[in-house]
Design an enzyme around this catalytic site. Structure first.
Site, PDB file in Angstrom:
ATOM      1  N   THR A 155       0.879  -1.164   0.000  1.00 11.27           N
ATOM      2  CA  THR A 155       0.000   0.000   0.000  1.00 11.27           C
ATOM      3  C   THR A 155       0.917   1.214   0.000  1.00 11.27           C
ATOM      4  O   THR A 155       1.975   1.204   0.647  1.00 11.27           O
ATOM      5  CB  THR A 155      -0.930   0.055   1.228  1.00 11.27           C
ATOM      6  N   HIS A 156       0.531   2.246  -0.752  1.00 13.23           N
ATOM      7  CA  HIS A 156       1.378   3.443  -0.900  1.00 13.23           C
ATOM      8  C   HIS A 156       2.764   3.078  -1.444  1.00 13.23           C
ATOM      9  O   HIS A 156       3.740   3.798  -1.215  1.00 13.23           O
ATOM     10  CB  HIS A 156       1.531   4.188   0.432  1.00 13.23           C
ATOM     11  N   SER A 277      19.200  -1.417 -25.358  1.00 17.25           N
ATOM     12  CA  SER A 277      19.578  -0.012 -25.482  1.00 17.25           C
ATOM     13  C   SER A 277      20.604   0.147 -26.589  1.00 17.25           C
ATOM     14  O   SER A 277      21.419  -0.753 -26.836  1.00 17.25           O
ATOM     15  CB  SER A 277      20.160   0.492 -24.156  1.00 17.25           C
ATOM     16  N   LYS A 283      21.260  -3.226 -20.649  1.00 19.90           N
ATOM     17  CA  LYS A 283      19.833  -2.934 -20.502  1.00 19.90           C
ATOM     18  C   LYS A 283      18.943  -4.018 -21.119  1.00 19.90           C
ATOM     19  O   LYS A 283      19.249  -4.575 -22.171  1.00 19.90           O
ATOM     20  CB  LYS A 283      19.486  -1.585 -21.141  1.00 19.90           C
ATOM     21  N   ASN A 285      14.884  -3.801 -21.584  1.00 20.86           N
ATOM     22  CA  ASN A 285      13.777  -2.879 -21.312  1.00 20.86           C
ATOM     23  C   ASN A 285      12.405  -3.528 -21.546  1.00 20.86           C
ATOM     24  O   ASN A 285      12.210  -4.214 -22.544  1.00 20.86           O
ATOM     25  CB  ASN A 285      13.890  -1.644 -22.204  1.00 20.86           C
ATOM     26  N   GLU A 290       5.535  -0.733 -21.421  1.00 15.81           N
ATOM     27  CA  GLU A 290       5.549   0.728 -21.477  1.00 15.81           C
ATOM     28  C   GLU A 290       4.641   1.235 -22.593  1.00 15.81           C
ATOM     29  O   GLU A 290       3.943   2.244 -22.434  1.00 15.81           O
ATOM     30  CB  GLU A 290       6.979   1.223 -21.664  1.00 15.81           C
ATOM     31  N   TYR A 317     -29.656  12.901 -37.634  1.00 16.21           N
ATOM     32  CA  TYR A 317     -28.276  12.706 -38.050  1.00 16.21           C
ATOM     33  C   TYR A 317     -27.623  14.044 -38.368  1.00 16.21           C
ATOM     34  O   TYR A 317     -28.240  14.944 -38.949  1.00 16.21           O
ATOM     35  CB  TYR A 317     -28.209  11.801 -39.285  1.00 16.21           C
ATOM     36  N   GLN A 322     -19.959  11.371 -38.337  1.00 16.75           N
ATOM     37  CA  GLN A 322     -18.964  10.644 -39.115  1.00 16.75           C
ATOM     38  C   GLN A 322     -17.690  10.431 -38.310  1.00 16.75           C
ATOM     39  O   GLN A 322     -16.933   9.481 -38.565  1.00 16.75           O
ATOM     40  CB  GLN A 322     -18.651  11.420 -40.399  1.00 16.75           C
TER      41      GLN A 322
END
Length: 463
Positions: A155-156, A277, A283, A285, A290, A317, A322
């Protein structure tokens, strides 16, 4: 080239206006729905004697030929005919002559596009639900394999209480379950056939809407022609459900992004679902996660677009409507793309169970269990809470954990402590004793998995 509405106008449409007004570049994906709806409409016109039966048969055969040619890549749509409806009608007329001009009898492009969008959205909802079910199966499988994988719950973003990886994943499985039910609710509400509404006030022809409804597989007819052509609330509802779904995918993505870091190192993604990377050779990733986190904003944007388009429109309409297509198409494409890559990425993800357990051993996440131990010995919970708080403070000063404290240390704080405190503080005990409905005890999480798997099976049987 003359427009289908050319009789009223004395001048050709300006080329800039023609391009601006045209929707064929994106609504061309509705070709199957448009032709399917037109086949049902033409068949009904022939049955009702509104056009000759042989004309209806000729139209239907012509439409089937156009559908085949489109699917084989032998049709090039034209901006001169603005949208998919006019393109199909023009192709039909070119192929079968003046008989093709009878197809539009008793309908308007307003109820035609309303039909096409409902047919399209219904189909896409079914496909998205299937993809969510596939992802939920992956969650259930990995959860069942890791019922006893103890990890800290937060939590937090602070270590809080002991839980398991399986318990964690079942939280997301239940979120996805609600996402499916939201999509099912949307499907149920929108399962109404609008064709026959005309431009806004239906038609004077003796059409048979019920026959067309049955042909197209709708549950009900729209009950008001103005409403049938002028609202897209089902698009708003769909985009809302998809936004919530993406929010859930984004939250899980954020978890995985964090867990992949060296600060956590709880999981490792397969090389096939990671990137490197250009400058830092060490790295690895989590770009897939993401991107899912980032693409969530695009779906939110589609929802905002749709709400904004509709908020000031008078009946019936208006050309503003559209704009519904690109918003809906874009959101659906994004969601499907994310689900398509998330499932195999998650399935091939490796758990670092030792690191999870090590993290759970730190941070005093069994402090609540210690307080509960004292409460079960007769101490009021608030007093137990304060007592354990003093214990934690002492541990921090001595660089100890609750498990490494001696009985003398415990006794100095309270005479309620006995030798059984060590069993109570063991993380396996802490998890195993949380066996109330919804808790992380392995047997309880196994029940949760069973329930999720039954839900998936029921959905798949219905779809």
């Amino acid at each position: 080239m003359a427009k289908l509405w050319a009789g009223r106008f004395q001048k050709e449409t300006d080329l800039v206006v023609n391009d601006f007004n045209s929707s064929i570049l994106f609504d061309c994906r509705l070709y199957k729905e448009d032709i399917t709806g037109s086949i049902a409409h033409a068949t009904m016109l022939g049955r009702q004697g509104i056009i000759e039966p042989h004309e209806a048969e000729k139209i239907v055969e012509g439409l089937k030929g156009i559908l085949k040619d489109i699917e084989e890549g032998n049709v090039e749509f034209s901006l001169d005919y603005e949208d998919i409806h006019m393109n199909v009608e023009q192709l039909l007329t070119e192929r079968i002559g003046d008989t093709g001009k009878r197809l539009h009898t008793g309908r308007s492009r307003n109820d035609q596009v309303a039909l096409d969008m409902r047919l399209y959205v219904k189909s896409e909802i079914r496909e998205i639900i299937t993809m969510i079910c596939t992802f939920m199966k992956a969650l259930a499988k990995k959860s069942r394999e890791n019922l006893d994988a103890v990890m800290p719950g937060y939590t937090h973003l602070q270590r809080a209480q002991p839980t398991t990886f399986a318990h964690y994943m079942m939280a997301y499985a239940n979120m996805l379950k609600r996402d499916i039910t939201r999509l099912q609710d949307c499907y149920e509400r929108m399962d109404e056939m609008p064709l026959g509404s005309g431009a806004l006030a239906s038609t004077t022809y003796p059409i048979d809407r019920e026959f067309v409804r049955q042909q197209l597989g709708f549950k009900r007819l729209t009950d008001n022609s103005l409403d049938g052509v002028s609202d897209r609330d089902y698009c708003v509802e769909l985009l809302s459900a998809l936004s919530i779904l993406m929010m859930h995918l984004s939250r899980l993505s954020e978890e995985i992004i964090s867990w992949c870091s060296w600060e956590f190192k709880f999981v490792e993604l397969d090389d096939a679902y990671s990137t490197g990377s250009s400058i830092m050779p060490q790295k690895k990733n989590p770009d897939v996660c993401e991107l899912i986190r980032g693409k969530t904003g695009r779906v939110y944007g589609s929802l905002t677009t749709m709400l904004t388009v509709l908020k000031g429109l008078p009946l019936a309409y208006n050309k503003d409507m559209q704009e519904d297509k690109e918003a809906v198409f874009g959101a659906i494409d994004t969601v499907k793309q994310c689900l398509e890559v998330f499932t195999p990425m998650f399935s091939t993800m490796t758990l670092r169970r030792d690191n999870m357990r090590k993290a759970a051993s730190a941070g005093f996440i069994n402090a609540t269990d210690c307080a509960d131990y004292l409460t079960k010995k007769g101490m009021p919970f608030r007093d137990a809470y304060k007592t354990v708080g003093r214990l934690v403070n002492q541990c921090i000063k001595a660089d100890e954990t609750l498990e490494t404290m001696t009985m003398r240390d415990f006794a100095a704080i309270s005479n309620k402590f006995g030798d059984d405190v060590y069993d109570a503080l063991d993380l396996r005990t802490c998890v195993a004793e949380r066996k109330v409905i919804g808790g992380p005890a392995p047997q309880e999480v196994a029940r949760q998995i069973d329930k999720i798997e039954k839900f998936i099976a029921d959905v798949e049987n219905e779809t």
